[in-house]
Motif scaffolding. Structure first.
Motif, PDB file in Angstrom:
ATOM      1  N   ALA A 236       0.827  -1.207   0.000  1.00  0.00           N
ATOM      2  CA  ALA A 236       0.000   0.000   0.000  1.00  0.00           C
ATOM      3  C   ALA A 236       0.864   1.262   0.000  1.00  0.00           C
ATOM      4  O   ALA A 236       1.932   1.313   0.590  1.00  0.00           O
ATOM      5  N   VAL A 237       0.391   2.262  -0.681  1.00  0.00           N
ATOM      6  CA  VAL A 237       1.024   3.585  -0.758  1.00  0.00           C
ATOM      7  C   VAL A 237       2.466   3.435  -1.254  1.00  0.00           C
ATOM      8  O   VAL A 237       2.750   2.596  -2.101  1.00  0.00           O
ATOM      9  N   LEU A 238       3.388   4.240  -0.753  1.00  0.00           N
ATOM     10  CA  LEU A 238       4.762   4.231  -1.245  1.00  0.00           C
ATOM     11  C   LEU A 238       5.722   3.804  -0.145  1.00  0.00           C
ATOM     12  O   LEU A 238       5.470   4.031   1.035  1.00  0.00           O
ATOM     13  N   GLY A 239       6.860   3.233  -0.546  1.00  0.00           N
ATOM     14  CA  GLY A 239       7.844   2.774   0.423  1.00  0.00           C
ATOM     15  C   GLY A 239       8.731   3.893   0.923  1.00  0.00           C
ATOM     16  O   GLY A 239       8.797   4.981   0.334  1.00  0.00           O
ATOM     17  N   PRO A 240       9.476   3.657   2.015  1.00  0.00           N
ATOM     18  CA  PRO A 240      10.284   4.709   2.639  1.00  0.00           C
ATOM     19  C   PRO A 240      11.474   5.162   1.806  1.00  0.00           C
ATOM     20  O   PRO A 240      12.063   6.207   2.107  1.00  0.00           O
ATOM     21  N   LYS A 241      11.850   4.419   0.778  1.00  0.00           N
ATOM     22  CA  LYS A 241      12.965   4.838  -0.080  1.00  0.00           C
ATOM     23  C   LYS A 241      12.538   5.837  -1.150  1.00  0.00           C
ATOM     24  O   LYS A 241      13.395   6.402  -1.841  1.00  0.00           O
ATOM     25  N   THR A 242      11.230   6.083  -1.288  1.00  0.00           N
ATOM     26  CA  THR A 242      10.731   6.801  -2.455  1.00  0.00           C
ATOM     27  C   THR A 242      11.156   8.262  -2.493  1.00  0.00           C
ATOM     28  O   THR A 242      11.561   8.767  -3.550  1.00  0.00           O
ATOM     29  N   VAL A 243      11.054   8.981  -1.383  1.00  0.00           N
ATOM     30  CA  VAL A 243      11.397  10.414  -1.421  1.00  0.00           C
ATOM     31  C   VAL A 243      12.863  10.625  -1.815  1.00  0.00           C
ATOM     32  O   VAL A 243      13.150  11.430  -2.712  1.00  0.00           O
ATOM     33  N   PRO A 244      13.832   9.920  -1.199  1.00  0.00           N
ATOM     34  CA  PRO A 244      15.214  10.113  -1.669  1.00  0.00           C
ATOM     35  C   PRO A 244      15.390   9.794  -3.155  1.00  0.00           C
ATOM     36  O   PRO A 244      16.116  10.504  -3.870  1.00  0.00           O
ATOM     37  N   ARG A 245      14.730   8.756  -3.628  1.00  0.00           N
ATOM     38  CA  ARG A 245      14.838   8.407  -5.049  1.00  0.00           C
ATOM     39  C   ARG A 245      14.275   9.511  -5.927  1.00  0.00           C
ATOM     40  O   ARG A 245      14.847   9.844  -6.972  1.00  0.00           O
ATOM     41  N   ARG A 246      13.160  10.101  -5.514  1.00  0.00           N
ATOM     42  CA  ARG A 246      12.566  11.178  -6.317  1.00  0.00           C
ATOM     43  C   ARG A 246      13.399  12.452  -6.243  1.00  0.00           C
ATOM     44  O   ARG A 246      13.458  13.211  -7.217  1.00  0.00           O
ATOM     45  N   VAL A 247      14.039  12.692  -5.122  1.00  0.00           N
ATOM     46  CA  VAL A 247      14.936  13.855  -5.034  1.00  0.00           C
ATOM     47  C   VAL A 247      16.089  13.690  -6.018  1.00  0.00           C
ATOM     48  O   VAL A 247      16.449  14.636  -6.741  1.00  0.00           O
ATOM     49  N   ARG A 248      16.677  12.512  -6.064  1.00  0.00           N
ATOM     50  CA  ARG A 248      17.752  12.268  -7.043  1.00  0.00           C
ATOM     51  C   ARG A 248      17.248  12.492  -8.467  1.00  0.00           C
ATOM     52  O   ARG A 248      17.930  13.102  -9.289  1.00  0.00           O
TER      53      ARG A 248
END
Length: 283
Positions: A236-248
């Motif tokens: 469900a929803v997004l995993g905790p690695k997603t924000v750093p990946r999107r920042v990159r």
């Protein structure tokens, strides 16, 4: 850090008892995440079937404890966001035979207790809102009254209020309620937002299309996963690695200003936090 920039996930949950908890924080940090706003899980998910406002205190204190643990894993730090999940109104009315007015009073009492933690400096902001699904008029009115109580505290405490609410690109009416209570509209944060929102500050879910819209718009915005840390709903929803990946991804595509907006300027404007000064840059 990623290229010396702070990386903040504006809204996620950590379960203090089950599933991944601090391991999720380590995943976030390993990819370059530095700061977290951790929202308490719905009270009933932590085994609390509240009868009074004081009953929410256990939920809030357990959240504060895991936020303290999370901070020890980060180059920056984590902050608690405390409140009452708006879905509780349906649990009270539909499952526990509360009248909508009784549910309103109990949920407002929970918001009052959450505000004590903000006043004491133990929490950063409040969480409230209204159901994102169809309810009858009495439940809708009760939910709006709970949200407006949160705005009153937001005004008194000069803190932000995160909202869980229906999908919308125009919540100017809600922002006006906050202003009528004495709270600036930009301190109202719509969690699980699209890239375009009138009224509150959008906390944008980190899929690429929503982020592209937020970047093009050029207004205040935050980035979140709404990670729920629920073993029964692992996808469900997004995993905790997603924000750093999107920042990159944003940086690779030349959106340095948008990254600074979402991770430095907007957090400072909305929450009064300095994500740069709170970084541990010692090697």
């Amino acid at each position: 850090m990623i290229d010396e920039t702070p990386v903040l996930d504006d809204h996620l949950h950590l379960d203090p008892d089950h599933h991944r908890g601090i391991d999720a924080v380590r995943d976030f940090a390993r990819l370059g995440g530095t700061h977290l706003l951790v929202v308490n899980k719905p009270s009933w998910h932590l085994g609390v079937e509240a009868e009074s406002g004081e009953d929410f205190r256990e939920v809030f204190e357990r959240t504060i404890d895991i936020v303290d643990e999370a901070s020890s894993e980060l180059e920056g730090r984590a902050w608690p966001v405390l409140g009452v999940h708006p879905g509780l109104v349906s649990r009270l009315v539909d499952d526990r035979d509360f009248a909508p007015e009784e549910a309103r009073d109990l949920m407002q009492a929970g918001i009052d207790v959450a505000a004590e933690y903000v006043a004491a400096g133990e929490a950063l902001a409040l969480k409230s809102g209204r159901p994102h699904y169809e309810v009858d008029d009495a439940v809708w009115d009760a939910s709006n009254a709970v949200m407006r109580r949160a705005f009153e505290h937001g005004a008194d405490l000069e803190c932000a209020v995160q909202l869980h609410a229906e999908a919308s690109e125009d919540m100017t009416a809600v922002a006006t309620w906050a202003e009528e209570a004495g709270m600036p509209a930009h301190k109202v944060v719509k969690h699980y937002a699209s890239g375009r929102l009138e009224g509150p500050t959008p906390s944008v879910m980190c899929d690429k299309e929503r982020l592209e819209t937020a970047v093009e718009r050029g207004e205040l915005f935050l980035m979140e996963t709404d990670y729920i840390d629920d073993p029964d709903r692992p996808g469900a929803v997004l995993g905790p690695k997603t924000v750093p990946r999107r920042v990159r991804w944003l940086l690779e595509n030349g959106h340095d200003e948008a990254v600074r907006n979402a991770h430095v300027e907007t957090p400072k404007r909305v929450y009064g936090i300095d994500t740069e000064a709170t970084l541990d840059r010692t090697e």
